[in-house]
Scaffold this motif. Structure first.
Motif, PDB file in Angstrom:
ATOM      1  N   GLY A   1       0.834  -1.202   0.000  1.00  0.00           N
ATOM      2  CA  GLY A   1       0.000   0.000   0.000  1.00  0.00           C
ATOM      3  C   GLY A   1       0.868   1.250   0.000  1.00  0.00           C
ATOM      4  O   GLY A   1       1.856   1.322   0.722  1.00  0.00           O
TER       5      GLY A   1
ATOM      6  N   ARG B   1       5.833  -0.021  -5.838  1.00  0.00           N
ATOM      7  CA  ARG B   1       5.381  -0.691  -4.617  1.00  0.00           C
ATOM      8  C   ARG B   1       5.674  -2.180  -4.759  1.00  0.00           C
ATOM      9  O   ARG B   1       6.000  -2.645  -5.865  1.00  0.00           O
ATOM     10  CB  ARG B   1       3.886  -0.452  -4.411  1.00  0.00           C
TER      11      ARG B   1
ATOM     12  N   LEU C   1      -3.365  -9.044  -4.671  1.00  0.00           N
ATOM     13  CA  LEU C   1      -3.700  -9.825  -3.474  1.00  0.00           C
ATOM     14  C   LEU C   1      -5.125 -10.377  -3.543  1.00  0.00           C
ATOM     15  O   LEU C   1      -5.368 -11.530  -3.172  1.00  0.00           O
ATOM     16  CB  LEU C   1      -3.493  -8.964  -2.217  1.00  0.00           C
TER      17      LEU C   1
ATOM     18  N   TRP D   1     -15.008  -7.406  -7.083  1.00  0.00           N
ATOM     19  CA  TRP D   1     -15.384  -6.065  -7.534  1.00  0.00           C
ATOM     20  C   TRP D   1     -14.099  -5.241  -7.704  1.00  0.00           C
ATOM     21  O   TRP D   1     -13.253  -5.225  -6.804  1.00  0.00           O
ATOM     22  CB  TRP D   1     -16.294  -5.399  -6.500  1.00  0.00           C
TER      23      TRP D   1
ATOM     24  N   ALA E   1     -11.381   7.505  -3.542  1.00  0.00           N
ATOM     25  CA  ALA E   1     -12.620   6.848  -3.995  1.00  0.00           C
ATOM     26  C   ALA E   1     -13.035   5.686  -3.101  1.00  0.00           C
ATOM     27  O   ALA E   1     -14.183   5.240  -3.168  1.00  0.00           O
ATOM     28  CB  ALA E   1     -12.440   6.354  -5.434  1.00  0.00           C
TER      29      ALA E   1
ATOM     30  N   ALA F   1      -7.383  -4.661   4.368  1.00  0.00           N
ATOM     31  CA  ALA F   1      -6.702  -3.631   3.559  1.00  0.00           C
ATOM     32  C   ALA F   1      -6.292  -2.417   4.393  1.00  0.00           C
ATOM     33  O   ALA F   1      -5.135  -2.320   4.827  1.00  0.00           O
ATOM     34  CB  ALA F   1      -7.588  -3.247   2.384  1.00  0.00           C
TER      35      ALA F   1
ATOM     36  N   ALA G   1      -1.824  -8.987   8.688  1.00  0.00           N
ATOM     37  CA  ALA G   1      -2.362  -9.933   7.698  1.00  0.00           C
ATOM     38  C   ALA G   1      -1.280 -10.389   6.730  1.00  0.00           C
ATOM     39  O   ALA G   1      -1.154 -11.574   6.428  1.00  0.00           O
ATOM     40  CB  ALA G   1      -3.529  -9.306   6.950  1.00  0.00           C
TER      41      ALA G   1
HETATM   42  N1  NAI Z   1      -3.240  -5.653   6.204  1.00  0.00           N
HETATM   43  C1  NAI Z   1      -2.072  -5.885   5.661  1.00  0.00           C
HETATM   44  O1  NAI Z   1      -1.182  -6.448   6.295  1.00  0.00           O
HETATM   45  C2  NAI Z   1      -1.822  -5.490   4.251  1.00  0.00           C
HETATM   46  C3  NAI Z   1      -2.724  -4.714   3.557  1.00  0.00           C
HETATM   47  N2  NAI Z   1      -2.506  -4.430   2.235  1.00  0.00           N
HETATM   48  C4  NAI Z   1      -3.498  -3.608   1.530  1.00  0.00           C
HETATM   49  O2  NAI Z   1      -3.990  -4.338   0.408  1.00  0.00           O
HETATM   50  C5  NAI Z   1      -4.206  -3.416  -0.649  1.00  0.00           C
HETATM   51  C6  NAI Z   1      -4.325  -4.139  -1.980  1.00  0.00           C
HETATM   52  O3  NAI Z   1      -3.051  -4.589  -2.403  1.00  0.00           O
HETATM   53  P1  NAI Z   1      -2.813  -5.149  -3.900  1.00  0.00           P
HETATM   54  O4  NAI Z   1      -3.745  -6.252  -4.183  1.00  0.00           O
HETATM   55  O5  NAI Z   1      -1.364  -5.402  -4.041  1.00  0.00           O
HETATM   56  O6  NAI Z   1      -3.254  -3.870  -4.753  1.00  0.00           O
HETATM   57  P2  NAI Z   1      -3.569  -3.789  -6.321  1.00  0.00           P
HETATM   58  O7  NAI Z   1      -3.284  -2.389  -6.723  1.00  0.00           O
HETATM   59  O8  NAI Z   1      -2.908  -4.900  -7.049  1.00  0.00           O
HETATM   60  O9  NAI Z   1      -5.144  -4.059  -6.403  1.00  0.00           O
HETATM   61  C7  NAI Z   1      -6.095  -3.088  -6.133  1.00  0.00           C
HETATM   62  C8  NAI Z   1      -7.456  -3.518  -6.659  1.00  0.00           C
HETATM   63  O10 NAI Z   1      -8.430  -2.582  -6.200  1.00  0.00           O
HETATM   64  C9  NAI Z   1      -9.218  -2.170  -7.290  1.00  0.00           C
HETATM   65  N3  NAI Z   1      -9.672  -0.776  -7.091  1.00  0.00           N
HETATM   66  C10 NAI Z   1      -8.924   0.315  -6.837  1.00  0.00           C
HETATM   67  N4  NAI Z   1      -9.703   1.414  -6.751  1.00  0.00           N
HETATM   68  C11 NAI Z   1     -10.965   0.996  -6.973  1.00  0.00           C
HETATM   69  C12 NAI Z   1     -12.205   1.650  -7.021  1.00  0.00           C
HETATM   70  N5  NAI Z   1     -12.318   2.964  -6.822  1.00  0.00           N
HETATM   71  N6  NAI Z   1     -13.297   0.911  -7.290  1.00  0.00           N
HETATM   72  C13 NAI Z   1     -13.215  -0.419  -7.513  1.00  0.00           C
HETATM   73  N7  NAI Z   1     -12.055  -1.106  -7.461  1.00  0.00           N
HETATM   74  C14 NAI Z   1     -10.950  -0.403  -7.189  1.00  0.00           C
HETATM   75  C15 NAI Z   1      -8.315  -2.275  -8.503  1.00  0.00           C
HETATM   76  O11 NAI Z   1      -9.107  -2.377  -9.679  1.00  0.00           O
HETATM   77  C16 NAI Z   1      -7.541  -3.546  -8.173  1.00  0.00           C
HETATM   78  O12 NAI Z   1      -8.305  -4.660  -8.564  1.00  0.00           O
HETATM   79  C17 NAI Z   1      -3.019  -2.464  -0.507  1.00  0.00           C
HETATM   80  O13 NAI Z   1      -3.298  -1.216  -1.134  1.00  0.00           O
HETATM   81  C18 NAI Z   1      -2.865  -2.328   0.991  1.00  0.00           C
HETATM   82  O14 NAI Z   1      -3.592  -1.225   1.480  1.00  0.00           O
HETATM   83  C19 NAI Z   1      -1.426  -4.909   1.561  1.00  0.00           C
HETATM   84  C20 NAI Z   1      -0.509  -5.684   2.207  1.00  0.00           C
HETATM   85  C21 NAI Z   1      -0.619  -6.013   3.611  1.00  0.00           C
END
Ligand code: NAI
Ligand code: 3PY
Length: 312
Positions: free
Chosen positions: A66, A89, A147, A165, A203, A226, A277
């Protein structure tokens, strides 16, 4: 090549030797206050503004998936990183497997009613509960990126109906894809377990509110993996108390550490972990960074570049 490293909690004694090994041609140093010496790349997490300000870097790597914290700092201090300097990232680097472990174990916990059996155990009650049926246990994943797609793949192996989604439609085996605000309602309708893996952007902040929760199936569950800002915590508590939601598993919170007097701590149907997580794994993160730097130096196409306008 000069590389500077800054992380508020990671041990440089572990990271620096491993980075030097993976990037034998580079001088890698821990950045310390007052260090204005030249650098080509910066590897950072919650960097001080002065570390990056005014530097003509070839790239900055966030040491996590993130980038919300660095982008919000950039909003307040646009001078920290010129627009033309690419921000990267970590993509997966071992976080996908950790998210799979977390999501699968919790979905099975709810599906097999272990939460209800635990509550019965506390009353010393021997009672066989009605089994849940897979077809009534549709899992909806918000965010079908690196993820989210991995989590979907692991749950698909367990035979649950799956939907996701995202901003645009995805082609994931066994997963019904919904996209954009116009399809959010359809995605939510009938979803029994909502798993959040969206990035934190303007958003998506506050997206999981009472309006969204009320569109889920009755007796549903929410898992937030997330960012805390995605969930309106008072709305979540209200939905748990009204019975609309049967349980929540939260890894992330609006304030971290969660204050000791926060009502989420005491709620009997909320389980939580302290933002663990999916952690950054040094070996896999360093392999990804070294490979990406190699490609950048050779002028090749790379993964993981953040779109600073889109916000992730
Ligand atoms: N709790 C934890 O330990 C961790 C949390 N995370 C969180 O997980 C998040 C996701 O990571 P990745 O999968 O690598 O990110 P990514 O960028 O690969 O995937 C993001 C997804 O969200 C969708 N998206 C973004 N904005 C949107 C919107 N306005 N409407 C609909 N869909 C939307 C995108 O289309 C994409 O499918 C990170 O940004 C981070 O915040 C990540 C690692 C560890
Ligand atoms: O990589 C991330 O974004 C994390 O939240 C890790 O804790």
């Amino acid at each position: 090549m000069e590389i500077i490293f800054y992380h508020p909690t990671f041990d440089p004694a572990c990271w620096l030797p491993a980075l030097r090994k993976a990037l034998p041609g580079a001088n890698v140093r821990e950045w310390r206050k007052g260090d204005d010496e030249p650098a080509d790349y910066a590897l950072v997490w919650h960097p001080p503004v002065e570390m990056l300000r005014g530097r003509e870097l070839k790239g900055v790597f966030a040491l996590g998936a993130g980038v919300d914290s660095i982008l919000s700092k950039l909003k307040a201090h646009p001078e920290m990183l010129a627009q033309h300097i690419p921000l990267f990232r970590l993509e997966d680097t071992g976080m996908g497997l950790q998210m799979q472990e977390y999501a699968v174990s919790q979905v099975l916990h709810w599906f097999r009613r272990f939460d209800d059996y635990q509550a019965l155990k506390q009353q010393a009650r021997w009672l066989e509960l009605e089994e849940y049926r897979r077809e009534d246990f549709t899992i909806g994943i918000l965010g079908a990126g690196v993820l989210g797609a991995k989590v979907a793949a692991s749950l698909s192996a367990w035979g649950f109906p799956l939907r996701c989604w995202s901003r645009s439609h995805k082609d994931l085996p066994g997963v019904t894809s919904f996209a954009g605000t116009e399809e959010l309602g359809e995605f939510l309708h009938g979803t029994r377990v909502l798993i959040n893996l969206l990035p934190d952007t303007p958003a998506t902040k506050g997206l999981i509110d009472l309006n969204v929760i009320n569109q889920l199936a009755d007796n549903s569950y929410i898992m937030n993996l997330a960012r805390g800002v995605h969930v309106v915590e008072n709305d979540l508590l209200q939905a748990l108390d009204s019975g609309k939601l049967r349980g929540a598993m939260l890894d992330v919170f609006s304030r971290e550490p969660l204050p000791a007097d926060h009502p989420l701590w005491a709620h009997p149907r909320v389980a939580m972990t302290p933002h663990v997580a999916a952690a950054t794994r040094a070996d896999e993160a360093i392999a990804f960074i070294a490979a990406t730097i190699g490609k950048l130096e050779r002028g090749e196409i790379v993964n993981g570049r953040v779109d600073r306008v889109r916000g992730y």
